[in-house]
Design a protein around this motif. Structure first.
Motif, PDB file in Angstrom:
ATOM      1  N   SER A  64       0.830  -1.207   0.000  1.00  0.00           N
ATOM      2  CA  SER A  64       0.000   0.000   0.000  1.00  0.00           C
ATOM      3  C   SER A  64       0.861   1.252   0.000  1.00  0.00           C
ATOM      4  O   SER A  64       0.564   2.230  -0.692  1.00  0.00           O
ATOM      5  CB  SER A  64      -0.927   0.001   1.214  1.00  0.00           C
ATOM      6  N   VAL A  65       1.943   1.229   0.766  1.00  0.00           N
ATOM      7  CA  VAL A  65       2.849   2.378   0.806  1.00  0.00           C
ATOM      8  C   VAL A  65       3.467   2.622  -0.566  1.00  0.00           C
ATOM      9  O   VAL A  65       3.554   3.753  -1.047  1.00  0.00           O
ATOM     10  CB  VAL A  65       3.943   2.174   1.866  1.00  0.00           C
ATOM     11  N   GLY A  66       3.884   1.530  -1.228  1.00  0.00           N
ATOM     12  CA  GLY A  66       4.442   1.657  -2.571  1.00  0.00           C
ATOM     13  C   GLY A  66       3.428   2.210  -3.551  1.00  0.00           C
ATOM     14  O   GLY A  66       3.763   3.042  -4.404  1.00  0.00           O
ATOM     15  N   PHE A  67       2.179   1.772  -3.426  1.00  0.00           N
ATOM     16  CA  PHE A  67       1.117   2.267  -4.311  1.00  0.00           C
ATOM     17  C   PHE A  67       0.854   3.750  -4.068  1.00  0.00           C
ATOM     18  O   PHE A  67       0.660   4.524  -5.016  1.00  0.00           O
ATOM     19  CB  PHE A  67      -0.157   1.452  -4.086  1.00  0.00           C
ATOM     20  N   ILE A  68       0.867   4.152  -2.807  1.00  0.00           N
ATOM     21  CA  ILE A  68       0.652   5.563  -2.470  1.00  0.00           C
ATOM     22  C   ILE A  68       1.760   6.426  -3.049  1.00  0.00           C
ATOM     23  O   ILE A  68       1.523   7.504  -3.611  1.00  0.00           O
ATOM     24  CB  ILE A  68       0.562   5.737  -0.948  1.00  0.00           C
ATOM     25  N   SER A  73       3.432  10.481  -7.258  1.00  0.00           N
ATOM     26  CA  SER A  73       4.399  10.954  -8.257  1.00  0.00           C
ATOM     27  C   SER A  73       3.764  11.925  -9.243  1.00  0.00           C
ATOM     28  O   SER A  73       4.474  12.677  -9.919  1.00  0.00           O
ATOM     29  CB  SER A  73       5.004   9.770  -9.012  1.00  0.00           C
ATOM     30  N   VAL A  74       2.445  11.919  -9.308  1.00  0.00           N
ATOM     31  CA  VAL A  74       1.742  12.886 -10.144  1.00  0.00           C
ATOM     32  C   VAL A  74       2.069  14.309  -9.688  1.00  0.00           C
ATOM     33  O   VAL A  74       2.092  15.242 -10.491  1.00  0.00           O
ATOM     34  CB  VAL A  74       0.223  12.631 -10.106  1.00  0.00           C
ATOM     35  N   GLY A  75       2.336  14.467  -8.388  1.00  0.00           N
ATOM     36  CA  GLY A  75       2.679  15.782  -7.866  1.00  0.00           C
ATOM     37  C   GLY A  75       3.934  16.342  -8.512  1.00  0.00           C
ATOM     38  O   GLY A  75       4.025  17.548  -8.785  1.00  0.00           O
ATOM     39  N   ALA A  76       4.925  15.485  -8.781  1.00  0.00           N
ATOM     40  CA  ALA A  76       6.155  15.938  -9.437  1.00  0.00           C
ATOM     41  C   ALA A  76       5.855  16.419 -10.854  1.00  0.00           C
ATOM     42  O   ALA A  76       6.410  17.429 -11.309  1.00  0.00           O
ATOM     43  CB  ALA A  76       7.183  14.809  -9.458  1.00  0.00           C
ATOM     44  N   LEU A  77       4.973  15.706 -11.546  1.00  0.00           N
ATOM     45  CA  LEU A  77       4.588  16.115 -12.895  1.00  0.00           C
ATOM     46  C   LEU A  77       3.869  17.462 -12.867  1.00  0.00           C
ATOM     47  O   LEU A  77       4.130  18.347 -13.699  1.00  0.00           O
ATOM     48  CB  LEU A  77       3.701  15.046 -13.526  1.00  0.00           C
ATOM     49  N   VAL A 129      -2.482  10.834   3.283  1.00  0.00           N
ATOM     50  CA  VAL A 129      -1.101  10.514   2.936  1.00  0.00           C
ATOM     51  C   VAL A 129      -0.841  10.799   1.459  1.00  0.00           C
ATOM     52  O   VAL A 129       0.222  11.313   1.090  1.00  0.00           O
ATOM     53  CB  VAL A 129      -0.778   9.045   3.268  1.00  0.00           C
ATOM     54  N   VAL A 130      -1.806  10.478   0.602  1.00  0.00           N
ATOM     55  CA  VAL A 130      -1.646  10.777  -0.824  1.00  0.00           C
ATOM     56  C   VAL A 130      -1.503  12.282  -1.034  1.00  0.00           C
ATOM     57  O   VAL A 130      -0.661  12.742  -1.817  1.00  0.00           O
ATOM     58  CB  VAL A 130      -2.839  10.226  -1.632  1.00  0.00           C
ATOM     59  N   ILE A 131      -2.322  13.062  -0.330  1.00  0.00           N
ATOM     60  CA  ILE A 131      -2.233  14.525  -0.441  1.00  0.00           C
ATOM     61  C   ILE A 131      -0.880  15.019   0.038  1.00  0.00           C
ATOM     62  O   ILE A 131      -0.213  15.831  -0.627  1.00  0.00           O
ATOM     63  CB  ILE A 131      -3.368  15.189   0.361  1.00  0.00           C
ATOM     64  N   VAL A 132      -0.440  14.533   1.204  1.00  0.00           N
ATOM     65  CA  VAL A 132       0.833  14.978   1.783  1.00  0.00           C
ATOM     66  C   VAL A 132       1.994  14.647   0.858  1.00  0.00           C
ATOM     67  O   VAL A 132       2.852  15.510   0.582  1.00  0.00           O
ATOM     68  CB  VAL A 132       1.037  14.338   3.174  1.00  0.00           C
ATOM     69  N   GLU A 133       2.041  13.410   0.366  1.00  0.00           N
ATOM     70  CA  GLU A 133       3.147  12.996  -0.492  1.00  0.00           C
ATOM     71  C   GLU A 133       3.109  13.721  -1.837  1.00  0.00           C
ATOM     72  O   GLU A 133       4.159  14.067  -2.391  1.00  0.00           O
ATOM     73  CB  GLU A 133       3.111  11.485  -0.706  1.00  0.00           C
ATOM     74  N   SER A 134       1.927  13.961  -2.374  1.00  0.00           N
ATOM     75  CA  SER A 134       1.813  14.673  -3.647  1.00  0.00           C
ATOM     76  C   SER A 134       2.296  16.114  -3.517  1.00  0.00           C
ATOM     77  O   SER A 134       3.028  16.620  -4.382  1.00  0.00           O
ATOM     78  CB  SER A 134       0.367  14.653  -4.147  1.00  0.00           C
ATOM     79  N   ILE A 135       1.910  16.771  -2.434  1.00  0.00           N
ATOM     80  CA  ILE A 135       2.354  18.146  -2.212  1.00  0.00           C
ATOM     81  C   ILE A 135       3.859  18.195  -2.004  1.00  0.00           C
ATOM     82  O   ILE A 135       4.551  19.106  -2.493  1.00  0.00           O
ATOM     83  CB  ILE A 135       1.604  18.757  -1.004  1.00  0.00           C
ATOM     84  N   ALA A 136       4.393  17.207  -1.272  1.00  0.00           N
ATOM     85  CA  ALA A 136       5.836  17.163  -1.034  1.00  0.00           C
ATOM     86  C   ALA A 136       6.600  17.016  -2.349  1.00  0.00           C
ATOM     87  O   ALA A 136       7.607  17.701  -2.578  1.00  0.00           O
ATOM     88  CB  ALA A 136       6.167  16.014  -0.085  1.00  0.00           C
ATOM     89  N   LYS A 137       6.132  16.134  -3.229  1.00  0.00           N
ATOM     90  CA  LYS A 137       6.816  15.934  -4.503  1.00  0.00           C
ATOM     91  C   LYS A 137       6.659  17.146  -5.410  1.00  0.00           C
ATOM     92  O   LYS A 137       7.598  17.514  -6.144  1.00  0.00           O
ATOM     93  CB  LYS A 137       6.273  14.681  -5.193  1.00  0.00           C
ATOM     94  N   MET A 138       5.506  17.789  -5.379  1.00  0.00           N
ATOM     95  CA  MET A 138       5.291  18.958  -6.222  1.00  0.00           C
ATOM     96  C   MET A 138       6.174  20.122  -5.779  1.00  0.00           C
ATOM     97  O   MET A 138       6.827  20.776  -6.605  1.00  0.00           O
ATOM     98  CB  MET A 138       3.819  19.383  -6.187  1.00  0.00           C
TER      99      MET A 138
END
Length: 261
Positions: A64-68, A73-77, A129-138
């Protein structure tokens, strides 16, 4: 003769690189880029184990963590698209100020997560978590893009590829330093695979250090991507290669500046 010519070309290129690095217009941005990356401590290992913890954490499976992480990674894009279409024409110093500040402040979302406040607001762990990780990557991509463009503008004509590789190696050393620093903080705070009492403190220290490079922005020029940063004196004189030497044509730079430098 060919070996002597190749040796001389390497010597000239080395002299040109050393001359360029001694310029304040070059070593200042290089130092900022290194410190900006090195001070962004990497504590992802501790966060990964907290994600999978069944007591204080969300109790995600490793899959699940890997999937998240894959989804986020869309955030980086999005960060790259936002920079290309809205931010690329801003001055480097102004852009780095805001992206570094937002990058540091966005890390505070992890404090909300580890304190479980998201559940009190009715936000599920997966979604938050998806929101947090997406914002971090962006925000990380928004911080990195202007530094990448700045690196390309620091390369003197004639040795662009070699010098850009040198700058990228500086960035890699910065990332390695961030990984070592993050591991040291996790060790000092006694954060292990099963013990996360001080994970909030590690996040707080990381976020404070993320903002610290703001006091070093004087090292970055105020120029934008359309301005010249290197000194007016051409660096080509340091690595001049005779174009008439057809035997060494592969060593001749194929890129020449429009102003003849």
């Amino acid at each position: 003769m060919l070996c002597l010519q190749v040796k001389q070309n390497f010597i000239d290129a080395g002299k040109a690189m050393w001359t360029t690095l001694r310029s304040e217009d070059v070593w200042g941005p290089c130092l900022y880029m290194y410190l900006s990356l090195a001070l962004s401590l990497d504590i992802r290992e501790g966060m990964f184990y907290w994600y999978t913890d069944s007591k204080g954490g969300p109790s995600f499976s490793q899959e699940s963590v890997g999937f998240i992480f894959s989804i986020s990674s869309v955030g980086a894009l999005l960060g790259a698209i936002l920079y290309q279409y809205a931010l690329k024409d801003y001055a480097f110093r102004n852009l780095l100020f805001w992206t570094q500040l937002i990058y540091g402040l966005s890390g505070m979302l992890d404090l909300i997560l580890v304190s479980r406040l998201n559940l009190k607001f009715g936000i599920p762990d997966y979604f938050f978590v998806v929101i947090v990780e997406s914002i971090a990557k962006m925000t990380n991509r928004l911080k990195w893009m202007p530094m990448l463009v700045l690196s390309s503008k620091l390369c003197p004509s004639g040795i662009e590829g070699t010098f850009f590789a040198l700058l990228m190696s500086i960035d890699n050393v910065g990332l390695l330093s961030a990984s070592w620093g993050g591991g040291f903080v996790l060790h000092m705070l006694r954060i292990t695979r099963t013990k996360f009492d001080n994970i909030w403190l590690a996040i707080l220290i990381r976020n404070i250090l993320r903002i610290a490079p703001l006091w070093l922005l004087f090292l970055v020029p105020r120029a934008d991507r359309s301005s010249s940063i290197l000194p007016c004196k051409s660096m080509n004189s340091e690595v001049a290669i005779d174009p008439s030497d057809t035997k060494n044509v592969e060593l001749v730079s194929l890129v020449h500046s429009v102003d003849g430098k």
